[in-house]
Structures are given as C-alpha cells and as structure tokens.
Design an enzyme around this catalytic site. Sequence first.
Site, PDB file in Angstrom:
ATOM      1  N   HIS B 259       0.841  -1.201   0.000  1.00 49.86           N
ATOM      2  CA  HIS B 259       0.000   0.000   0.000  1.00 49.86           C
ATOM      3  C   HIS B 259       0.883   1.261   0.000  1.00 49.86           C
ATOM      4  O   HIS B 259       0.733   2.146  -0.850  1.00 49.86           O
ATOM      5  CB  HIS B 259      -0.908  -0.031   1.238  1.00 49.86           C
ATOM      6  N   GLU B 260       1.824   1.314   0.929  1.00 51.34           N
ATOM      7  CA  GLU B 260       2.697   2.496   1.003  1.00 51.34           C
ATOM      8  C   GLU B 260       3.569   2.600  -0.248  1.00 51.34           C
ATOM      9  O   GLU B 260       3.905   3.696  -0.696  1.00 51.34           O
ATOM     10  CB  GLU B 260       3.560   2.458   2.263  1.00 51.34           C
ATOM     11  N   HIS B 263       1.728   4.551  -2.761  1.00 49.81           N
ATOM     12  CA  HIS B 263       1.898   5.993  -2.525  1.00 49.81           C
ATOM     13  C   HIS B 263       3.287   6.441  -2.976  1.00 49.81           C
ATOM     14  O   HIS B 263       3.447   7.470  -3.620  1.00 49.81           O
ATOM     15  CB  HIS B 263       1.734   6.304  -1.028  1.00 49.81           C
ATOM     16  N   GLU B 289      -4.762   7.845  -2.980  1.00 49.51           N
ATOM     17  CA  GLU B 289      -5.253   6.583  -2.427  1.00 49.51           C
ATOM     18  C   GLU B 289      -5.520   5.569  -3.539  1.00 49.51           C
ATOM     19  O   GLU B 289      -5.346   4.362  -3.342  1.00 49.51           O
ATOM     20  CB  GLU B 289      -6.517   6.860  -1.606  1.00 49.51           C
TER      21      GLU B 289
END
Lengths: 495, 495
Positions: B259-260, B263, B289
Amino acid sequence: MSTYDTFTEDLKRIAALGSISGLLEWDEQVNLPPESADYRARQSSAMSELVHREATRSQVGEWLAELKEDTSLDLDQQLVVSEAGKEYDRLTKIPADFVSRKAELTSLAFHAWGKARADNDFASYAPYLERNLELAKEEASYLGCADDPYDYWIDRFDPGMDATSIQRIFKGLKDELVPLVRQILDSSIKANTDCMKDFPVDRQEAFLREVTERLGFNYRRGRIDRSLHPFCSGNAFDTRMTTRFFKDNPLDSLFSSIHETGHGLYEQGLPHEHIGTALGEAAGMAVHESQSRLWENQVARSPEFWKFWEPVYRETFDQQLSGVSSHDFYLAVNSVALNPIRVDSDEVTYNLHILLRFELEKALFEGSLAVSDLPEEWNRLSEQIVGLRPRNDSEGVLQDVHWSGAAFGYFPSYCLGNLLAAQLWYALLEQVPSVPEEMAKGNFSPVLDWLRTNVHQHGRRRFALELSKEVTGQDLSHVSLIRYLRERYLPLYSS
Amino acid sequence: MSTYDTFTEDLKRIAALGSISGLLEWDEQVNLPPESADYRARQSSAMSELVHREATRSQVGEWLAELKEDTSLDLDQQLVVSEAGKEYDRLTKIPADFVSRKAELTSLAFHAWGKARADNDFASYAPYLERNLELAKEEASYLGCADDPYDYWIDRFDPGMDATSIQRIFKGLKDELVPLVRQILDSSIKANTDCMKDFPVDRQEAFLREVTERLGFNYRRGRIDRSLHPFCSGNAFDTRMTTRFFKDNPLDSLFSSIHETGHGLYEQGLPHEHIGTALGEAAGMAVHESQSRLWENQVARSPEFWKFWEPVYRETFDQQLSGVSSHDFYLAVNSVALNPIRVDSDEVTYNLHILLRFELEKALFEGSLAVSDLPEEWNRLSEQIVGLRPRNDSEGVLQDVHWSGAAFGYFPSYCLGNLLAAQLWYALLEQVPSVPEEMAKGNFSPVLDWLRTNVHQHGRRRFALELSKEVTGQDLSHVSLIRYLRERYLPLYSS
C-alpha cells in the site's frame, strides 16, 4: 517580558532552527538514500540561508545594542549578551557573497582533496589548498584579525586561546612525549590485537549499548546509530551519536562509541533551560574533546573499568576470547604503535600528529612555508616528531579532511583536549579518591557527577584555560598528560 | 529570469523547506527518543512558522498578481499560478491567531480523544469534538465558504469534489455493495488466517523489500523503516515509507508495505523538475489513495501476483507454510470478514465504514445531528450499513483519530480512491491486455509504466473527477469497483 528575556527566547528559537540543520546532517550520514544527496544539499542550503537570515535580523542588533548598555544584567547575563554579540558580529561582518563563495570553493576543494588522496597527487590539490588559506585569511580580516589570522581561527574553536599559548604548551609536551613514545616502542613487549577476530556485530552493538548506558548516556533523550565515520550531534534534548562496526576490530567500535558518549554526556549535561545561549553551550572544542577523551582513555582504558567489564565482555564473546589471557586483552586495549594516520593512532602517539600539524599550520599562516613545499616539510617533520616518514602523500599530508574545508586552527583542540582530560582526571581522583574503586564495581556516577558539577553545568562560563585553572588549580600544560601516560603505559611495557 | 521562473524557483525553495518539516515528522515517528518529544514540538513549530512566513511574503502576492494578468502563460503555467494562488489565499486569509488557536485546541482534543478511547468515555470527549466542528466551520468561513463548510473541507483534500457528488456516487455504491457483502459473508467458505504463525520478522522484512523493489520502488531515492503506524512521506527525491511487523500476522506488514509502495511510486513518478509546483504535486487524496489501493488490492491480491510470488514466499517461510495449501493461502490473502474497526477491515467491507462516516459528517455539518447524539447514530447506522453494532464506543465512534484533529471531509477520499483504483485497473487491462500474464512472470513494469503515463506525470493537471473521465472514459462511480469485487471474490466464496 524584559528585553533580555525576549532576546534569549529568540536565541533559543534560532538554536532550535539550527538544530534542524544539525538533524539534516545527521540524517544525511545515517539514513540518506544514495541518490538523494543533491536534494539534501538543496534542503540544507535553503535551511542555512533561513537560519542566517533569522540570526542577523536588525532586530537582533538592536536588542544587543540595548543590552550591552544595560547595567542591571548580572555576570551570567552579560556573558550571554557578549557571546551572542560576538556571534552576531561574525555573522554580519562577513559579507554574504564571501560566505557563498567560500561554500562553493571549499566544496570544490573537498572533491579535489578526495581525488588527490585517491590518486596520491598533492600537486593537483595544491591550488585549492592555497585558495583555502587565502579564504581563511580573508575571513579573519573581516573580523579585524588581518594581522593574526591563525589566532582568529584558534579563537574560533577555543575562545581565549592563541598560537603563542599553544606553542608554549606544545613545547613542553613535545620535550617529554617524544622520548616517552620511544621508550614504550623500544620495549620488547608488544600488544597483539590480531587475537580479536570474528566478533558478531549484533553482540558488539548490545555490549556497547550496555556500557554507554551504564556510563550515564541518557537513551531516553538520545540514540546511537551507524555511519561511515563516528560522530555526535544534537543537543541535550536529543543527542545523536553514531558508530561503525568491524567484525575483526571490535575495540574500534567500542572505544569510538565511548568517545562519542563523552561528547554526548557533555551535551546532555549542559543546562537544558539555557540551550541556545552561552550558559547552555559547550565551552569550545578543547573542552568538548577533553570530555570525550576522559571517558575513552582515562576511564575506559583503566584496569578498574575492565575489572568490571571483562567478565561481561567474555560472557558476550566467550568463543572469540577463549584463547586470550586477561593480560593480553588488557594490553590490546592499551596497544601502542606508530601509525602514519592520525585517526588510527593510539592515545600515546596521537598527540605527536597534532604537534606536527600545529607546526605546519603556523608556518603556513606566517608565510614561512609555501603550500608547494608542504609535502616535503610534512614528511621531514613527521620523521622528526612522529618518528616515521609516510610512504606517500596519501598517508601523509593528504590524510585529513580539515584543510580541504578551510578549517585551519582546529587540530590543536584535539591535543589541548587530551591535556585537559588528564588534568581533570587527576583533580577528580584527588577530590573523589573512591573513583577507581567505584569504577571497579561498575559505578561510574562519581565521575559523571563530578564532571557535571565542575564542567558541564557551566556552559561557556569557563573556556579551556580558565576551566583548567579553576577546577584543577593548575595552568593548562603537558604535566598531567605525561604523568598519566607514564603511569598507565610504563608498567605495561616494562619487562 | 522571467517573473514566472523566479516565482516557481521560490515555490520550489519553499517546498524544500516544507519537506524539512516532513522529515522532522518522519524522524519523530521513526527515530525520536521517547523524552525528546517536547523539543521536537518546539523545532517543528519554529519550522512551520518560518515556512508559513516565507510562503506568505508580500512578494509572493505581488508575483501572483502580476502572473494572473500575464496572458503569455501557457495552460500548464496558468495551472501552477492558480493552484499557488489558491494556497496563498488559504495561508493569508486564515488569521495567524486562528492557526495557533486551532493548533492548541486540536492538540488538546487529540489527547482527550486518546483518553476517551482508552476509557470508553465519549461524553468526556464530546465538548472537544463540538469545538473542533466549530473550528472547521470557522476556517471554512475565512475562505468564503461559511455556507457550505463541509464542501470546503472535501475540496481541500480532493479539489473539484463536493458533498453532492459524493452522495450520488456513494448511493450507487451502497445499493450494490451491501448485498454483495452479505452474499460473501453468507458463504460457507471461510478464510483461515490463523494458519499464519511465527513468521520471523527479518525474513518478512527481506521478502517485502524484494517485492516492493520489483514493483518498482526506487530504493536509491527512498527507504522503508519501522513505525507504529505505516505511512509514506517525503517526495520524489527522497521517499520514505514505513511499516510494522507482527510475527503472527505477516500479511499485515506485507500488504501495508505494498500500500505504502503505491503511494511511494506515485510520489516518485511526479515530474522531478516541477516538484514544489502544481505540475509536480499529487492531484489530491483520492488519486493518491487510488495508487496505493491499486497496488495493494488489484495487483497484490491477484492470482497472477501470487503465481509469481508464492514459490518465493514458500521458500522464505517453508516451515510456516508447510501445512497450508495454495488455495487456503490465497483465500487468506483475500479473506473477508466484518470488523468493527475500519483500519482492520478487508477491501470488500472497508468501503462500508466510509459510507457510514460520510453520512455522519454530512449530518454533523448540516446540523441535523448533534455531537451528543453521535454515538447512538453511529451504532444505528453501523448496524444498517456495515452490518454490525460496535460493542462499545471505543470500537465505534471513538476508533478514528481524524476528527480529533478537526480533519473532517477526509474519509470520503479513501473510498473514492478505491473506486478510482478499480476504474483505472479495468482501463489498464483493456489498453494493456498482457498485464496479467506479465505479472505472473514477475514483470510489473507494464502496470507502473501505464500509471506513470496516465496518472503520475500529470501532477495536478487532472483531479480525481477529470482523471477518471479522461483516462477511463467513464465518470467516477461504483461500477468498476463492484465489478472488480464480484470478479475477485464471488468465485472464491462460491461453494
């Protein structure tokens, strides 16, 4: 709020901003991804510019002018004002275009130095060094020190000190240290450090953490990380040390960590409420170095220190130390050998390297030595003072980074710190005779308490010369260091 | 230099200063010694004050006034000027004393929230929440949005978005998602995540490093460290992600790191030369997101992803996975279960939590819901939308930190990001049909290349609504997410 209070609040705010620059540097050494350096340079320069602008606001000058006339200030407050005034003068009298020119030229010189050292090619670096010398003189001239630029630089790092005082002190040291080194080196007893092999890094790390914590470093307000070269940065609120690990040289990491712990304990002992003012700042580089050296050498190379720690060390590294006797281990901790490289030298021979550099810097500033003649003079004096001639310039005149950044006058502080450490040590032993006994029990707080009371809590109230006089009753000199080296090393190296 | 060039150089300088504030926060989460927090607060506030002062100089206003009249600017340059103008307005129209009052009050509210959550005592926190709501409305009023403060906040995080659009989009989602969740939960097939026990942290770390590197994260300009809560900060020049490790829950760390990484890849893909201007900044929180979610869910929960990685994972954790079949493992990766806590929810049920929060925020801002009635309304709607009633307020209305910081209007971005991720995913599959096949071979660059071209390189040229329309040809809606969830989960949970 009084002008004084407003003024010191502003000093503290600017110090907090300055500490952010410090954190950027720490992060650069510890964390920075390899290709992020350009952006970090941009962040750092934007930050420095802002801090400089804040510190040189005309408002600061107005406060200073008012406070210098304020007869109601006590001595401490007067010190804060005069030290801040000195810094304000320095920041405002040095023209901004000189600052950026110097930053640019020393950055070029730094890279030229790195290349010259790798290529063993002093000639390619000589023009940069010449220019750095001119920059150093030019900077001194802005502060009204055109006639004695070397003194300006010495005073920058150790207020109150000058080349004449240092020469006197170093003369006494040289006369006694050179024969002492010969005496130790002539001994048939030799330390064997090759026995220290294969020390797992995680266990080295755990051990030094335990040691530094017991010496008194406050890890609730500090940390230790890894970097290429060990250093200590930050302030009492957040003190950051670094070390490095070699599997086959565990003493390097251990002693360099204890050295940085000495710096860290000093920072952590400065009065928190005054950080950002002269009452909460270190009293110059010699005093700072005296703190790191006292812990590294007087404390951590002592038999009492190892009486307590040797069992723990052996438990941690049972396999690695199984064939090493206590005597051989202690000898390894106190090994003495000539090394052409200053930073790899032991505490006995280290000071010879400083005597050499001081002679050369003085001659460069006096004009009696040309940069082009520097390598030959380095080698000649090295043979005479240190006792060996470097095999090449990379191991000689090119070994240190300092001059490439136009940092002249800094080397003497290392040696002055060693002198002061020994002097403080004997004063401590005299005033608190139970120190050795307590250390042997693993209790180092009598040492720290005494340093807190006599050194740390005073901030810049006492610079090296006054500190020495007031705390030890003696002028700063070679006497205690020579006594200490004799007492520690002669018994070990006498057959 | 033209005014435009001078102006953008200044924007970039201010961004570099802002990135220092970001580094202070990163360091606070990753490195800060436990008792250094007060000083860090002081450093951060001194820094924010300086950055604010730099960004609101009258010179900036003068440049903006000139550039707004400059008809020679191209569309990109106009965007840079208008976005910078919007930010300048925000910074200059909100009074300084409001900013410091808000900082102080939200800090108190944050601590009150922490205590209330620990004590399961909403009543003690209610007055703080009421005041935060007033602060949010007051801030909106300074920007001329007194009549629609909730829209102001939504637009802050996702420019161009408002409550009416969100309500329309969420209505469609709710109608289809609620029955879909019921259908999956009613299945007799249940994922078993208890089989994932005793995964050594160092091996988890090595595996996720290998995965994130292969997905395309540039570790030469970034790092991953540990912190209590995972996050991603920094910019393209130095991108810093964090994760956390649980021995008995290795998928938490792995998926939160991916997830990170999503980003991070977005940040690293923004045009480096424009960082600090609208052409080099993220296009709002929903788009950000969408990037993290696309990598975490569409990519990393796919059968093709695990076709490549499962053998490596099994090799790394041979013992731990010896009794787990491929099917059961894949089911664990795609486990679905109701959870009262938003951040612990899977990608299917997660969006229900956002629908709930949006309803409540809207009602709070409209005045149709009083803060005192919030817990009961939370529980009632939770039962209706999420499908369970929290056992207590700590697991209900008190679970999220956002409102304690007066951050209203932020929750919708999470769900909008999920919608956009699914929509982008189908556009990608249509335009690059070989993506699944390439992923199964461990080649993720077709995904990254497509995102770079269609999303990252555009900076703020396209916010969520335009981006969706331009890249996928469709308005942002629930359609793709529902399609994706059906295609991924129904086959798994159909007996």
